[in-house]
Design an enzyme around this catalytic site. Sequence first.
Site, PDB file in Angstrom:
ATOM      1  N   GLU A  41      -8.341  -5.108 -26.447  1.00  0.00           N
ATOM      2  CA  GLU A  41      -8.407  -5.170 -24.991  1.00  0.00           C
ATOM      3  C   GLU A  41      -9.630  -5.938 -24.514  1.00  0.00           C
ATOM      4  O   GLU A  41     -10.679  -5.905 -25.158  1.00  0.00           O
ATOM      5  CB  GLU A  41      -8.473  -3.753 -24.405  1.00  0.00           C
ATOM      6  CG  GLU A  41      -7.220  -2.941 -24.649  1.00  0.00           C
ATOM      7  CD  GLU A  41      -7.248  -1.610 -23.913  1.00  0.00           C
ATOM      8  OE1 GLU A  41      -6.172  -1.064 -23.652  1.00  0.00           O
ATOM      9  OE2 GLU A  41      -8.354  -1.131 -23.590  1.00  0.00           O
ATOM     10  N   VAL A  95     -13.477  14.771 -23.314  1.00  0.00           N
ATOM     11  CA  VAL A  95     -13.848  13.393 -23.636  1.00  0.00           C
ATOM     12  C   VAL A  95     -12.804  12.709 -24.512  1.00  0.00           C
ATOM     13  O   VAL A  95     -12.568  11.511 -24.408  1.00  0.00           O
ATOM     14  CB  VAL A  95     -15.226  13.372 -24.354  1.00  0.00           C
ATOM     15  CG1 VAL A  95     -15.618  11.957 -24.740  1.00  0.00           C
ATOM     16  CG2 VAL A  95     -16.290  14.001 -23.472  1.00  0.00           C
ATOM     17  N   ASP A 102      -8.027  10.128 -23.987  1.00  0.00           N
ATOM     18  CA  ASP A 102      -8.436   8.936 -23.252  1.00  0.00           C
ATOM     19  C   ASP A 102      -7.447   7.788 -23.334  1.00  0.00           C
ATOM     20  O   ASP A 102      -7.785   6.643 -23.069  1.00  0.00           O
ATOM     21  CB  ASP A 102      -9.812   8.472 -23.735  1.00  0.00           C
ATOM     22  CG  ASP A 102      -9.788   8.082 -25.206  1.00  0.00           C
ATOM     23  OD1 ASP A 102      -8.735   8.272 -25.855  1.00  0.00           O
ATOM     24  OD2 ASP A 102     -10.797   7.579 -25.685  1.00  0.00           O
ATOM     25  N   LYS A 132      -2.559  10.772 -25.706  1.00  0.00           N
ATOM     26  CA  LYS A 132      -3.699  11.445 -26.345  1.00  0.00           C
ATOM     27  C   LYS A 132      -4.371  12.376 -25.331  1.00  0.00           C
ATOM     28  O   LYS A 132      -5.074  11.907 -24.436  1.00  0.00           O
ATOM     29  CB  LYS A 132      -4.680  10.371 -26.842  1.00  0.00           C
ATOM     30  CG  LYS A 132      -5.850  10.896 -27.663  1.00  0.00           C
ATOM     31  CD  LYS A 132      -6.496   9.758 -28.466  1.00  0.00           C
ATOM     32  CE  LYS A 132      -7.653  10.234 -29.322  1.00  0.00           C
ATOM     33  NZ  LYS A 132      -8.796  10.693 -28.553  1.00  0.00           N
ATOM     34  N   LYS A 173     -23.149 -34.994 -17.358  1.00  0.00           N
ATOM     35  CA  LYS A 173     -22.000 -35.905 -17.314  1.00  0.00           C
ATOM     36  C   LYS A 173     -21.878 -36.719 -18.601  1.00  0.00           C
ATOM     37  O   LYS A 173     -20.954 -37.507 -18.749  1.00  0.00           O
ATOM     38  CB  LYS A 173     -22.142 -36.863 -16.119  1.00  0.00           C
ATOM     39  CG  LYS A 173     -21.964 -36.161 -14.781  1.00  0.00           C
ATOM     40  CD  LYS A 173     -22.010 -37.158 -13.642  1.00  0.00           C
ATOM     41  CE  LYS A 173     -21.777 -36.443 -12.320  1.00  0.00           C
ATOM     42  NZ  LYS A 173     -22.017 -37.335 -11.175  1.00  0.00           N
TER      43      LYS A 173
END
Lengths: 364, 364
Positions: B68, B236, B239, B243, B341
């Site tokens: 991700e 915690v 997540d 799960k 440039k």
Amino acid sequence: MNNTDLTRFKDTGTLYLSAPEAAELVRRLGLPHCLAHMAEHIRTDFLRWADFDKSARTAAHSKDGVIELMPVADDHRYSFKYVNGHPGNTRLGLSTVKAFVVVAVVDTGAPLFLSELTLTTALRTAAMSALAAQTLARPESRVMALIGNGAQSEFQALAFQHLVGITTLRVFDVDPAASAKLVANLQGSGLHITVCQNTAEAASGADIVTTVTADKTMALILTPDMIEPGMHLNAVGGDCPGKTELHGDILDAAKVFVEYEPQSRVEGEIQHKPADFAVNELWRVLRGERAGRDSAEQVTVFDSVGFALEDFSALRFMMDSAVRLGMGERMALIPQLSDPKNLFGSLNLVTPAALRQQSNCIAA
Amino acid sequence: MNNTDLTRFKDTGTLYLSAPEAAELVRRLGLPHCLAHMAEHIRTDFLRWADFDKSARTAAHSKDGVIELMPVADDHRYSFKYVNGHPGNTRLGLSTVKAFVVVAVVDTGAPLFLSELTLTTALRTAAMSALAAQTLARPESRVMALIGNGAQSEFQALAFQHLVGITTLRVFDVDPAASAKLVANLQGSGLHITVCQNTAEAASGADIVTTVTADKTMALILTPDMIEPGMHLNAVGGDCPGKTELHGDILDAAKVFVEYEPQSRVEGEIQHKPADFAVNELWRVLRGERAGRDSAEQVTVFDSVGFALEDFSALRFMMDSAVRLGMGERMALIPQLSDPKNLFGSLNLVTPAALRQQSNCIAA
């Protein structure tokens, strides 16, 4: 970049190729060698087009510019490109576009390779243009007009010299200093270069016309009166919404080729054409599924916008070359843990004595 | 990370903080110091919640896992996190999750900071949990049950000790070796630690219950019979879709707090609840716009999934600290061009002699 290198990289971190090292790699292998191999890597990946997950990019717009993340993956490798576009940067002495890339292992998520992508993008864009021209231009093409003599122009010139057989350049830029820079940079290349006073003069007698201008506005660099039968137009500069280089009538009278149709309809020269305007994806021509040029008189257009898969192919070449030449450095982006379940202990973050001391400290 | 450092970084490349250097930074400043400052950075950023562009993440799924890219930006800084999730990695001796991050300047697109994010994520997750508990748990909380004694557990333990006032831990893990590792790592911390035989025994008499298990399946770590009036639950481990750690009835009977509602409805404990299930975004409580705990008997739940803004805040601390301590290295990810440039000329890619030679070479 197949799966056999997985174990080799497992415990050695991420290979990092900096901008100076990428330039050194190109110097060592030779620019024509790099262009030729990148073109072949792009061809190979275009031939297995369906293997790639061509995800959407994410773009974060601000008042001064845009920052984009462009992911692409096959079954073995995932890569994403970071690239910005900030037109006002030149006022600050910074490049308008800056890019870097990460290649990761699909099977494990491990980041394998981190590389500069500014030089690599210039090389892959030129290699892509040359690959398209090899496929679409008349084989006897020897004269190329090069409109726009900025940062990308020399790469285009050398790619067309070495991969397509161009011997003569007719160059023009609204800024004469840009053309002078191009001539100086290509001194000794063996290319015959004529600096022209305007686009029409440059295009006159050319077999191929490459437009690689930086104008952000809707420019009409090429108009129908400049087009001659059998020309191949390599339109590189028009590559985002609102940025085009060709008069619409030129497209109507030509056979138009693109990299990836959904992206080109938004970003390419064809952005003003109706949704059913006929275009041909180049990979289908490379695979022999579609015809390229139909006759020696036909005008062909490669409406190039730059596609994430081309970066993937170019990176494959840069990474393999760096590994082969022993270039680049190893980075420890990810902690090497003696026990993956013991992050705290593996990193030796605190000794019991230090814990006690810190505890007292905070309590005091 | 305000705008004044722009010029300082302009010509010095990207600052790189490796995993070993991040660990060294934490050792030098002390883990409690780092946790406390990260919690304050998160609080500061949560208080200006509306300033952030909370973009969608892109996810590339494969048979073994997911990669991700998570971008987040305010008016000055853009950052994105690379993170993977590959449950099978431990079989190969690799971490399941690996992460790194890039911070860039919104005004110019220049990449300012590249950092490891594995250690930083463990720290910010613990700091976030402690910040939520400071706000939601009963002030007199001293005993915490810690269910799941894996990679994140010691960070949670120390954050709650130093930022919330926990003095006693009641720990449990299905793997007794994990609990033994935690006890060894926290030796000398001043925490009183009891290893329990099951979750119910650990939760018994606890003021706060922290669940930080790694089970990928829909687990029922906490069931209603284990819950006592006035408990604060710090969830915690649940997540991502599929799960979770808490029995649904617990959520029904509690007041539930989340980081960012749209994300938590997909990834959090509340993923099985109807779309109108009442939740409270923590930033509103921190700003005083919403009430936190309503009574000493109420059960509060912090349904934590980990949010990109928390990485941004944590990175701000790591970057500022690295600059202040003179840690990290400068990278040349982007070419420094004498003339933006003139990419070709600035990089000195080929000399005229080399061009001639290469030209002959290819022709031969």
